[in-house]
Design a protein around this motif. Sequence first.
Motif, PDB file in Angstrom:
ATOM      1  N   THR A  13       0.825  -1.209   0.000  1.00  0.00           N
ATOM      2  CA  THR A  13       0.000   0.000   0.000  1.00  0.00           C
ATOM      3  C   THR A  13       0.859   1.259   0.000  1.00  0.00           C
ATOM      4  O   THR A  13       2.027   1.239   0.358  1.00  0.00           O
ATOM      5  CB  THR A  13      -0.906   0.037   1.241  1.00  0.00           C
ATOM      6  OG1 THR A  13      -0.092   0.014   2.408  1.00  0.00           O
ATOM      7  CG2 THR A  13      -1.865  -1.138   1.267  1.00  0.00           C
ATOM      8  N   LEU A  14       0.220   2.334  -0.388  1.00  0.00           N
ATOM      9  CA  LEU A  14       0.840   3.649  -0.300  1.00  0.00           C
ATOM     10  C   LEU A  14       0.742   4.139   1.140  1.00  0.00           C
ATOM     11  O   LEU A  14       0.082   3.516   1.975  1.00  0.00           O
ATOM     12  CB  LEU A  14       0.124   4.618  -1.242  1.00  0.00           C
ATOM     13  CG  LEU A  14       0.068   4.227  -2.726  1.00  0.00           C
ATOM     14  CD1 LEU A  14      -0.808   5.206  -3.484  1.00  0.00           C
ATOM     15  CD2 LEU A  14       1.453   4.170  -3.303  1.00  0.00           C
ATOM     16  N   GLN A  15       1.362   5.247   1.423  1.00  0.00           N
ATOM     17  CA  GLN A  15       1.308   5.811   2.771  1.00  0.00           C
ATOM     18  C   GLN A  15      -0.127   6.139   3.167  1.00  0.00           C
ATOM     19  O   GLN A  15      -0.496   6.060   4.331  1.00  0.00           O
ATOM     20  CB  GLN A  15       2.188   7.051   2.845  1.00  0.00           C
ATOM     21  CG  GLN A  15       2.410   7.546   4.246  1.00  0.00           C
ATOM     22  CD  GLN A  15       3.419   8.669   4.290  1.00  0.00           C
ATOM     23  OE1 GLN A  15       3.909   9.118   3.262  1.00  0.00           O
ATOM     24  NE2 GLN A  15       3.740   9.131   5.474  1.00  0.00           N
ATOM     25  N   SER A  16      -0.955   6.461   2.188  1.00  0.00           N
ATOM     26  CA  SER A  16      -2.356   6.797   2.467  1.00  0.00           C
ATOM     27  C   SER A  16      -3.214   5.573   2.770  1.00  0.00           C
ATOM     28  O   SER A  16      -4.361   5.710   3.180  1.00  0.00           O
ATOM     29  CB  SER A  16      -2.946   7.539   1.261  1.00  0.00           C
ATOM     30  OG  SER A  16      -2.968   6.676   0.131  1.00  0.00           O
ATOM     31  N   GLY A  17      -2.675   4.365   2.547  1.00  0.00           N
ATOM     32  CA  GLY A  17      -3.434   3.147   2.786  1.00  0.00           C
ATOM     33  C   GLY A  17      -4.045   2.561   1.526  1.00  0.00           C
ATOM     34  O   GLY A  17      -4.581   1.457   1.555  1.00  0.00           O
ATOM     35  N   GLN A  18      -4.010   3.290   0.413  1.00  0.00           N
ATOM     36  CA  GLN A  18      -4.536   2.764  -0.854  1.00  0.00           C
ATOM     37  C   GLN A  18      -3.575   1.734  -1.422  1.00  0.00           C
ATOM     38  O   GLN A  18      -2.359   1.827  -1.229  1.00  0.00           O
ATOM     39  CB  GLN A  18      -4.714   3.893  -1.865  1.00  0.00           C
ATOM     40  CG  GLN A  18      -5.768   4.887  -1.484  1.00  0.00           C
ATOM     41  CD  GLN A  18      -5.853   5.998  -2.532  1.00  0.00           C
ATOM     42  OE1 GLN A  18      -4.869   6.332  -3.175  1.00  0.00           O
ATOM     43  NE2 GLN A  18      -7.034   6.568  -2.680  1.00  0.00           N
TER      44      GLN A  18
ATOM     45  N   GLY B   5      -1.147   0.144  -3.814  1.00  0.00           N
ATOM     46  CA  GLY B   5      -0.226   0.703  -4.793  1.00  0.00           C
ATOM     47  C   GLY B   5      -0.382   0.039  -6.154  1.00  0.00           C
ATOM     48  O   GLY B   5      -0.631  -1.163  -6.243  1.00  0.00           O
TER      49      GLY B   5
END
Length: 198
Positions: free
Chosen positions: A108-113, A115
Motif C-alpha cells: 500500500t501507499l502511505q495513504s493506505g490505498q 499501490g
Amino acid sequence: MTYHIGQIEACDLETSARRPITLTGPLAGPPRWHALTVRPQREAAAEAWLELRGCYAFHPVTRTRVVRHGKVIERERRYLPGYVFCRFPSQVIISRVLACPVIAGAITLQSGQWGIITPEDIRKLHAMRSVDDAQRAARDDAKRIRKGDRVRVLAGVLGEGMEVEVVAIVAGKARFTLHMFGTDVRAEADVDHLHKLE
C-alpha cells in the motif's frame, strides 16, 4: 412463500455454478497491477484462486537442481516469497480479493490505498528469471569438470580432501591418480563429489 429455520430449498446448480465471481467493480478503467501479500508458501494457491476469477497472476520463481541421495531433484525457488503480482481488468474491489483465505493484503501507499505497479516494473520482474537462468548456465559451465582440471576430492573412500588432476571422465565419474604409500593408486569418484579448483 414462507421460509422456516432449517427448511431445505432446492438450488439450481446449473445457473449458480456458471455465475462468475468478479473481483473488479462495474466502472471500466485501465488494467491495474497490484503486488498482493500472501501467507507463507501459498503463492501458487493464491495465483490459482485469482486466475479462476479471470485475473492474470504470477509469482517469479527460478528452478534449481539439487542432488539428494544420488538423485537429481528440480526445485523451485521464489524470488520474492510472500508476494503474488496480479493484473486486474479495472478498479479492484478489495473486500472480494481479501475473501481469499491465503491473500493477506497488498503493498500500500502511505495513504493506505493499494499501490499500482507500472507495466515496466512487471516486465523487469518477468525478465529476472531469464537473467538468472543465463547466470546459472555460466556458473554451471565454470564448475563443469573436464579432463586435466585440478580438483579437490570432497567425499570418497580414497583421497578425501586431497587435490588431484583429473585423468579421464567416464559415465559421470572422474578418474584420477593418487600418490599414496609411495606408489600411484588409480581411483575414481562421482563428479558431484569433486570441487573444481581455480
